[in-house]
Design a protein around this motif. Structure first.
Motif, PDB file in Angstrom:
ATOM      1  N   HIS A   1      29.564  28.107  22.029  1.00  0.00           N
ATOM      2  CA  HIS A   1      28.182  28.121  22.371  1.00  0.00           C
ATOM      3  C   HIS A   1      28.354  27.461  23.007  1.00  0.00           C
ATOM      4  O   HIS A   1      28.800  26.254  24.327  1.00  0.00           O
ATOM      5  CB  HIS A   1      27.857  27.635  21.058  1.00  0.00           C
TER       6      HIS A   1
ATOM      7  N   SER B   1      17.687  24.731  24.750  1.00  0.00           N
ATOM      8  CA  SER B   1      18.204  26.080  24.155  1.00  0.00           C
ATOM      9  C   SER B   1      19.808  25.976  23.820  1.00  0.00           C
ATOM     10  O   SER B   1      20.583  25.248  24.321  1.00  0.00           O
ATOM     11  CB  SER B   1      17.844  27.174  24.449  1.00  0.00           C
TER      12      SER B   1
ATOM     13  N   PHE C   1      23.094  28.744  22.808  1.00  0.00           N
ATOM     14  CA  PHE C   1      22.923  30.528  22.734  1.00  0.00           C
ATOM     15  C   PHE C   1      24.885  30.812  22.440  1.00  0.00           C
ATOM     16  O   PHE C   1      25.453  29.533  23.548  1.00  0.00           O
ATOM     17  CB  PHE C   1      22.395  31.329  23.036  1.00  0.00           C
TER      18      PHE C   1
ATOM     19  N   THR D   1      22.838  35.008  22.116  1.00  0.00           N
ATOM     20  CA  THR D   1      22.143  34.956  20.617  1.00  0.00           C
ATOM     21  C   THR D   1      21.839  33.797  20.904  1.00  0.00           C
ATOM     22  O   THR D   1      22.183  32.677  20.863  1.00  0.00           O
ATOM     23  CB  THR D   1      22.564  36.161  19.741  1.00  0.00           C
ATOM     24  N   GLY D   2      20.494  33.506  20.187  1.00  0.00           N
ATOM     25  CA  GLY D   2      20.835  31.120  19.965  1.00  0.00           C
ATOM     26  C   GLY D   2      20.906  31.380  18.928  1.00  0.00           C
ATOM     27  O   GLY D   2      21.806  31.665  18.153  1.00  0.00           O
TER      28      GLY D   2
ATOM     29  N   THR E   1      21.223  27.530  16.738  1.00  0.00           N
ATOM     30  CA  THR E   1      20.301  26.279  16.173  1.00  0.00           C
ATOM     31  C   THR E   1      20.959  25.308  16.004  1.00  0.00           C
ATOM     32  O   THR E   1      21.304  24.683  15.321  1.00  0.00           O
ATOM     33  CB  THR E   1      19.152  26.196  14.843  1.00  0.00           C
TER      34      THR E   1
ATOM     35  N   VAL F   1      18.103  21.385  20.030  1.00  0.00           N
ATOM     36  CA  VAL F   1      16.876  22.733  20.685  1.00  0.00           C
ATOM     37  C   VAL F   1      15.765  22.062  20.383  1.00  0.00           C
ATOM     38  O   VAL F   1      15.328  21.648  19.025  1.00  0.00           O
ATOM     39  CB  VAL F   1      17.420  23.906  19.855  1.00  0.00           C
TER      40      VAL F   1
ATOM     41  N   ILE G   1      16.144  29.178  16.760  1.00  0.00           N
ATOM     42  CA  ILE G   1      15.851  29.886  18.027  1.00  0.00           C
ATOM     43  C   ILE G   1      16.445  31.187  17.824  1.00  0.00           C
ATOM     44  O   ILE G   1      17.885  31.079  16.613  1.00  0.00           O
ATOM     45  CB  ILE G   1      16.973  29.097  18.903  1.00  0.00           C
ATOM     46  N   GLU G   2      16.231  32.188  17.548  1.00  0.00           N
ATOM     47  CA  GLU G   2      17.238  33.387  16.742  1.00  0.00           C
ATOM     48  C   GLU G   2      17.147  34.522  17.371  1.00  0.00           C
ATOM     49  O   GLU G   2      15.944  34.569  18.904  1.00  0.00           O
ATOM     50  CB  GLU G   2      16.751  33.800  15.864  1.00  0.00           C
TER      51      GLU G   2
ATOM     52  N   VAL H   1      18.204  34.581  23.995  1.00  0.00           N
ATOM     53  CA  VAL H   1      17.531  33.169  24.615  1.00  0.00           C
ATOM     54  C   VAL H   1      17.331  33.448  26.018  1.00  0.00           C
ATOM     55  O   VAL H   1      16.417  33.297  27.066  1.00  0.00           O
ATOM     56  CB  VAL H   1      18.285  31.819  24.428  1.00  0.00           C
TER      57      VAL H   1
ATOM     58  N   PHE I   1      13.295  35.726  21.993  1.00  0.00           N
ATOM     59  CA  PHE I   1      13.501  34.230  21.425  1.00  0.00           C
ATOM     60  C   PHE I   1      11.896  33.748  22.385  1.00  0.00           C
ATOM     61  O   PHE I   1      11.955  34.065  23.899  1.00  0.00           O
ATOM     62  CB  PHE I   1      13.590  33.734  21.789  1.00  0.00           C
TER      63      PHE I   1
END
Length: 302
Positions: A77, A103, A105, A111-112, A114, A118, A127-128, A131, A146
């Motif tokens: 990420h 954020s 991702f 894709t997000g 967490t 964040v 987060i999903e 982003v 998101f």
């Protein structure tokens, strides 16, 4: 010499699919050291001015600064911080609104995630969905995206193909239903009500957001936000606008993002197509040369 050529050829032929799939899949990724500035404008917008306690009509400009937090980029990420400032150009009022979004991702598909603190305006969030980026190799399908204002993800439906600055792009559209984003206290008289003192009002946000996305890189090169935010009282009546306007990337921002998309797309093609294809072709040539060399050597020995 023939055996050497055969060995090299076999190696390059085997290497070609490896370059195309597992190797390329790990090399094509979002950067951890991202830094860019995006600008949007909204003409003839309306917003509630806290300083004036009334609704003003104005042209607004928005500056969004995105900076990667390299220290938090780990495993699969990346972490990007966004700071947004809105200015009233018409009435010469800078800084009428500020917005922060931290954020994280997945650097391979956008894709997000967490993690890493964040938050939206210092409030922790889960987060999903996509982003900042769509996946590399965007498909003509619906994605979850998101929205940091509502802190929720919504369907981004495929809405066709267009050409932006000579670049073929996919268009996606998100419809955000009316959603309460915060509860405020305001004088009833300001809202046009006869009640004395202050009352609670909800800020209700709804929007239609359109993304124009480069299908190779997943980079949105243009965005339009049709925003309608109202101050709604407990009786369900929208008393006045908090913010109404259509915000669009400036032409300069679009040109810069198209240029970035083209550069990144060339790099992706090099990794996913040119290098694997070159490896395959060179491998086949080496195999043929090896066979020819061995066959010639065999005849000479006779």
């Amino acid at each position: 010499m023939g055996l050497v050529l055969l060995a090299i050829g076999a190696f390059l032929v085997v290497l070609a699919p490896l370059l195309r799939f597992p190797v390329a899949g790990r090399l094509v990724q979002a950067p951890s050291d991202q830094y860019n500035i995006i600008k949007l404008t909204a003409e003839n917008a309306q917003y509630f001015s806290i300083a004036d306690l009334k609704v003003l009509n104005a042209n607004l400009d928005v500056t969004v600064t995105v900076r990667g937090d390299v220290s938090q980029a780990k495993d699969d990420h990346v972490v990007w911080d966004q700071f947004q400032a809105t200015n009233d150009v018409t009435n010469n009022r800078p800084g009428i609104d500020f917005f922060e979004f931290r954020s994280a991702f997945n650097k391979y598909d956008g894709t997000g995630v967490t993690c890493c603190g964040v938050n939206v305006n210092k409030t922790p969030v889960t987060i999903e969905g996509q982003v900042f980026l769509f996946p590399f190799g965007v498909e003509k399908k619906t994605y979850k995206v998101f929205n940091p204002v509502t802190k929720q993800a919504y369907d981004a439906e495929f809405a066709g193909e267009e050409v932006i600055e000579g670049l073929d792009v996919y268009k996606f559209r998100v419809k955000v239903p009316p959603t309460v984003t915060e509860t405020l206290t305001a004088p009833a008289s300001v809202l046009g009500m006869d009640e004395p003192g202050d009352i609670q009002v909800s800020r209700v946000y709804e929007a239609t957001i359109t993304y124009w996305v480069d299908p190779i890189t997943g980079l949105p090169v243009k965005q339009q936000q049709e925003r309608r935010e109202m101050l709604r009282t407990a009786d369900g009546v929208d008393r006045m606008p908090a913010l109404i306007g259509t915000f669009t990337y400036t032409p300069e921002t679009v040109r810069d993002l198209v240029s970035t998309a083209r550069t990144n797309a060339d790099q992706i093609r090099l990794i996913t197509t040119t290098l694997p294809l070159s490896s395959l072709i060179l491998g086949l040539i080496a195999l043929v040369a090896g066979f020819v060399f061995l066959r010639g050597a065999s005849r000479g020995a006779r």
